[in-house]
Design a protein around this motif. Structure first.
Motif, PDB file in Angstrom:
ATOM      1  N   PRO A   8       0.550  -1.455   0.399  1.00  0.00           N
ATOM      2  CA  PRO A   8      -0.063  -0.414  -0.053  1.00  0.00           C
ATOM      3  C   PRO A   8       0.823   1.335   0.106  1.00  0.00           C
ATOM      4  O   PRO A   8       0.556   2.466  -0.791  1.00  0.00           O
ATOM      5  N   ALA A   9       2.140   1.210   0.389  1.00  0.00           N
ATOM      6  CA  ALA A   9       2.516   2.621   1.038  1.00  0.00           C
ATOM      7  C   ALA A   9       3.216   3.134   0.161  1.00  0.00           C
ATOM      8  O   ALA A   9       3.257   3.582  -0.943  1.00  0.00           O
ATOM      9  N   ALA A  10       4.064   1.583  -0.817  1.00  0.00           N
ATOM     10  CA  ALA A  10       4.664   1.912  -3.115  1.00  0.00           C
ATOM     11  C   ALA A  10       3.494   1.925  -3.721  1.00  0.00           C
ATOM     12  O   ALA A  10       3.557   2.917  -4.389  1.00  0.00           O
ATOM     13  N   ILE A  11       1.940   1.907  -3.307  1.00  0.00           N
ATOM     14  CA  ILE A  11       1.064   2.074  -5.090  1.00  0.00           C
ATOM     15  C   ILE A  11       0.252   3.639  -4.135  1.00  0.00           C
ATOM     16  O   ILE A  11       0.818   4.665  -4.801  1.00  0.00           O
ATOM     17  N   ARG A  12       0.739   4.691  -3.158  1.00  0.00           N
ATOM     18  CA  ARG A  12       0.781   5.603  -2.339  1.00  0.00           C
ATOM     19  C   ARG A  12       1.532   6.361  -3.121  1.00  0.00           C
ATOM     20  O   ARG A  12       1.430   7.526  -3.876  1.00  0.00           O
ATOM     21  N   THR A  13       2.831   6.011  -3.066  1.00  0.00           N
ATOM     22  CA  THR A  13       4.010   6.736  -3.598  1.00  0.00           C
ATOM     23  C   THR A  13       3.680   7.021  -5.109  1.00  0.00           C
ATOM     24  O   THR A  13       4.131   7.692  -5.205  1.00  0.00           O
ATOM     25  N   ILE A  14       3.759   5.500  -6.065  1.00  0.00           N
ATOM     26  CA  ILE A  14       3.310   5.608  -7.182  1.00  0.00           C
ATOM     27  C   ILE A  14       2.197   6.936  -7.916  1.00  0.00           C
ATOM     28  O   ILE A  14       2.627   7.409  -8.321  1.00  0.00           O
ATOM     29  N   GLU A  15       1.287   6.570  -7.052  1.00  0.00           N
ATOM     30  CA  GLU A  15      -0.012   7.445  -7.275  1.00  0.00           C
ATOM     31  C   GLU A  15       0.103   8.969  -6.567  1.00  0.00           C
ATOM     32  O   GLU A  15      -0.419   9.896  -7.573  1.00  0.00           O
ATOM     33  N   GLY A  16       1.372   9.748  -5.823  1.00  0.00           N
ATOM     34  CA  GLY A  16       1.141  10.464  -5.707  1.00  0.00           C
ATOM     35  C   GLY A  16       2.495  11.575  -6.429  1.00  0.00           C
ATOM     36  O   GLY A  16       3.344  12.130  -6.455  1.00  0.00           O
ATOM     37  N   GLY A  17       2.820  10.276  -7.747  1.00  0.00           N
ATOM     38  CA  GLY A  17       3.935  11.011  -8.765  1.00  0.00           C
ATOM     39  C   GLY A  17       5.236  10.444  -8.049  1.00  0.00           C
ATOM     40  O   GLY A  17       5.967  10.812  -9.055  1.00  0.00           O
ATOM     41  N   GLY A  18       5.866   9.238  -7.080  1.00  0.00           N
ATOM     42  CA  GLY A  18       6.449   8.934  -7.697  1.00  0.00           C
ATOM     43  C   GLY A  18       6.757   7.920  -8.396  1.00  0.00           C
ATOM     44  O   GLY A  18       6.007   7.351  -9.507  1.00  0.00           O
ATOM     45  N   SER A  19       8.579   7.845  -8.804  1.00  0.00           N
ATOM     46  CA  SER A  19       8.877   6.427  -9.999  1.00  0.00           C
ATOM     47  C   SER A  19       8.131   5.072  -9.944  1.00  0.00           C
ATOM     48  O   SER A  19       8.273   4.184  -7.980  1.00  0.00           O
ATOM     49  N   PRO A  20       7.868   4.430 -10.391  1.00  0.00           N
ATOM     50  CA  PRO A  20       7.319   2.967 -10.762  1.00  0.00           C
ATOM     51  C   PRO A  20       8.215   2.344 -10.543  1.00  0.00           C
ATOM     52  O   PRO A  20       8.171   1.201 -11.066  1.00  0.00           O
ATOM     53  N   THR A  21       9.294   2.815 -11.247  1.00  0.00           N
ATOM     54  CA  THR A  21      10.713   1.787 -12.036  1.00  0.00           C
ATOM     55  C   THR A  21      10.767   0.493 -11.078  1.00  0.00           C
ATOM     56  O   THR A  21      10.334  -0.841 -11.162  1.00  0.00           O
ATOM     57  N   ALA A  22      11.179   0.631  -9.642  1.00  0.00           N
ATOM     58  CA  ALA A  22      11.417  -0.186  -8.828  1.00  0.00           C
ATOM     59  C   ALA A  22      10.175  -1.929  -8.847  1.00  0.00           C
ATOM     60  O   ALA A  22      10.331  -2.845  -9.115  1.00  0.00           O
ATOM     61  N   LEU A  23       9.431  -1.214  -9.354  1.00  0.00           N
ATOM     62  CA  LEU A  23       7.784  -3.174  -9.633  1.00  0.00           C
ATOM     63  C   LEU A  23       8.028  -2.835 -10.408  1.00  0.00           C
ATOM     64  O   LEU A  23       8.113  -4.014 -11.431  1.00  0.00           O
ATOM     65  N   TRP A  24       8.632  -1.341 -11.589  1.00  0.00           N
ATOM     66  CA  TRP A  24       7.658  -2.248 -13.034  1.00  0.00           C
ATOM     67  C   TRP A  24       9.466  -2.822 -13.443  1.00  0.00           C
ATOM     68  O   TRP A  24       9.329  -4.162 -14.695  1.00  0.00           O
ATOM     69  N   ASN A  25       9.742  -3.041 -13.261  1.00  0.00           N
ATOM     70  CA  ASN A  25      11.417  -3.530 -13.132  1.00  0.00           C
ATOM     71  C   ASN A  25      11.821  -5.154 -12.338  1.00  0.00           C
ATOM     72  O   ASN A  25      12.117  -5.736 -13.482  1.00  0.00           O
ATOM     73  N   ALA A  26      10.965  -5.375 -11.655  1.00  0.00           N
ATOM     74  CA  ALA A  26      10.583  -6.494 -10.833  1.00  0.00           C
ATOM     75  C   ALA A  26      10.047  -7.790 -11.367  1.00  0.00           C
ATOM     76  O   ALA A  26      10.308  -8.616 -11.752  1.00  0.00           O
ATOM     77  N   LEU A  27       8.758  -7.042 -12.674  1.00  0.00           N
ATOM     78  CA  LEU A  27       8.113  -7.676 -12.632  1.00  0.00           C
ATOM     79  C   LEU A  27       8.913  -7.727 -14.815  1.00  0.00           C
ATOM     80  O   LEU A  27       8.998  -9.185 -15.354  1.00  0.00           O
ATOM     81  N   ALA A  28       9.495  -7.581 -14.800  1.00  0.00           N
ATOM     82  CA  ALA A  28      10.092  -6.960 -16.375  1.00  0.00           C
ATOM     83  C   ALA A  28      11.468  -8.161 -16.740  1.00  0.00           C
ATOM     84  O   ALA A  28      11.615  -8.615 -16.957  1.00  0.00           O
ATOM     85  N   GLU A  29      12.495  -8.230 -15.657  1.00  0.00           N
ATOM     86  CA  GLU A  29      13.067  -8.520 -15.010  1.00  0.00           C
ATOM     87  C   GLU A  29      12.980  -9.842 -14.893  1.00  0.00           C
ATOM     88  O   GLU A  29      14.340 -10.947 -16.006  1.00  0.00           O
ATOM     89  N   ALA A  30      12.364  -9.868 -14.206  1.00  0.00           N
ATOM     90  CA  ALA A  30      11.723 -11.806 -13.957  1.00  0.00           C
ATOM     91  C   ALA A  30      11.057 -12.409 -15.203  1.00  0.00           C
ATOM     92  O   ALA A  30      11.214 -13.704 -15.177  1.00  0.00           O
ATOM     93  N   GLY A  31      11.235 -11.611 -16.216  1.00  0.00           N
ATOM     94  CA  GLY A  31      10.671 -11.770 -17.691  1.00  0.00           C
ATOM     95  C   GLY A  31       8.850 -12.628 -17.805  1.00  0.00           C
ATOM     96  O   GLY A  31       8.572 -13.007 -18.864  1.00  0.00           O
ATOM     97  N   PHE A  32       8.261 -11.678 -17.082  1.00  0.00           N
ATOM     98  CA  PHE A  32       6.432 -11.978 -16.322  1.00  0.00           C
ATOM     99  C   PHE A  32       6.000 -11.017 -17.810  1.00  0.00           C
ATOM    100  O   PHE A  32       4.319 -11.354 -18.225  1.00  0.00           O
TER     101      PHE A  32
END
Length: 364
Positions: A25-49
């Motif tokens: 929930p904290a990460a969701i709020r950060t991204i919604e507030g204008g923070g970078s989604p890079t960490a979440l996105w890279n975790a999914l992309a680098e795992a090949g999903f």
């Protein structure tokens, strides 16, 4: 469980683990507030999903459409604030006609050309974040660079949805006549996301009712509250079953990368039934959850609002139940007059929708 089922389960479990760690929930709020989604996105992309539906010959997992369903539900259950499901679907839609670009790809099934030649994509999921958009324009499929678009927010607090508008000079040539497939896939994804978010909402509401005490006992022990919970549970279950239909009626590609014409794309009637029925459940489920939570349910600090906002947004995405019920209704009226009871006729119609696709749809 056979080897294929076990592999599919492993994909879902691995994604759930990443989301539990990265999509808090904290990460969701950060991204919604204008923070970078890079960490979440890279975790999914680098795992090949993001390549789950890409053919094995092209480095993907060749995941079948039905195996994608629990993954899309998980994205909804975790209120994922990036277009992960859309990017997975985009790679299937682009197979055979373009190389998917790096970055976040969203889907818009309702693009429209305006009088001045601009292209508008109204209320596009993750339009505030996406790098690219795969857009349906009168049946054509266009891949558009979101950096060249004007992004117009919805005005809803922290919504990541936006209307995108590209100038005429930024419009590329169509990639293929797969625009309607974009709309169907987007509708199916939203139906599954609704199902997942409502699963979370029901679980959280049940937990609260069992913990919150009033007049010396948990409010979940009161008959009136139990009735509301039972109706809520019924709607959540129906939405989940309906959403699963959309992922059972597509046409599969082949592991060697051959494009068969629909490459694991949801079929029209299953997608329509799924999106309509899941959307129909949103208002009752969200309203009941907030009613049973009372005042705490409307506070920004409580996680419930993260899901109720999304549910109402996803209900309207790609058309509400009114639009999709219209498509189902037209199909019902087009069939031969029923000679059996309405209930049996409806069951037969749904079975037909799942097992037979009109020739014109297969050709799209």
């Amino acid at each position: 469980m056979d080897n294929e089922q076990e592999a599919n389960h492993m994909f879902t479990e691995a994604i759930e683990n990443i989301l539990a760690d990265q999509c808090t929930p904290a990460a969701i709020r950060t991204i919604e507030g204008g923070g970078s989604p890079t960490a979440l996105w890279n975790a999914l992309a680098e795992a090949g999903f993001l390549e789950l539906m890409t053919p094995e010959a092209k480095g993907g997992a060749s995941l079948a459409l039905d195996a994608l369903f629990p993954i899309c539900v998980a994205f909804g259950r975790h209120a994922v604030p990036v277009p992960a499901a859309q990017s997975i679907a985009a790679r299937a839609l682009l197979d055979g006609c373009a190389t998917p670009p790096a970055g976040m790809i969203t889907l818009s099934g309702a693009g429209r050309r305006e009088e001045n030649g601009t292209l508008g994509a109204p209320l596009t999921a993750f339009g505030m974040l996406a790098d690219f958009a795969l857009v349906n324009l009168d049946g054509d499929m266009l891949l558009l660079d979101c950096a060249k678009a004007e992004r117009i927010g919805t005005g809803v607090h922290h919504s990541l949805c936006a209307t995108l508008r590209w100038p005429k000079a930024a419009l590329p040539a169509p990639l293929a006549r797969r625009g309607e497939q974009v709309r169907r896939f987007s509708a199916a994804i939203h139906a599954a996301a609704i199902a997942g978010a409502m699963e979370w909402m029901f679980g959280k509401t049940l937990e609260y009712c069992n913990d919150r005490a009033q007049f010396g006992k948990a409010i979940g022990k009161f008959q009136a509250v139990q009735h509301q919970l039972s109706v809520m549970a019924e709607q959540v279950a129906v939405a989940g079953i309906s959403a699963e239909l959309a992922f059972s009626g597509g046409f599969a590609g082949t592991p060697d990368g051959t494009f068969t014409g629909a490459a694991n794309i949801p079929a029209l009637l299953p997608a329509a039934i799924a999106k309509a029925r899941a959307s129909m459940a949103v208002s009752l489920v969200a309203a009941t959850a907030h009613a049973l939570h009372g005042a705490i349910g409307v506070t920004e600090e409580f996680d419930l609002q993260l899901y109720s906002r999304r549910l109402h947004e996803w209900r309207m995405a790609e058309g509400s139940e009114t639009y999709w019920n219209g498509i189902v209704g037209e199909a019902v009226l087009a069939q031969a007059p029923a000679t059996v009871s309405p209930v049996a006729s409806t069951i037969d119609f749904v079975r037909a929708a799942l097992n037979h696709q009109p020739a014109q749809e297969q050709a799209q």
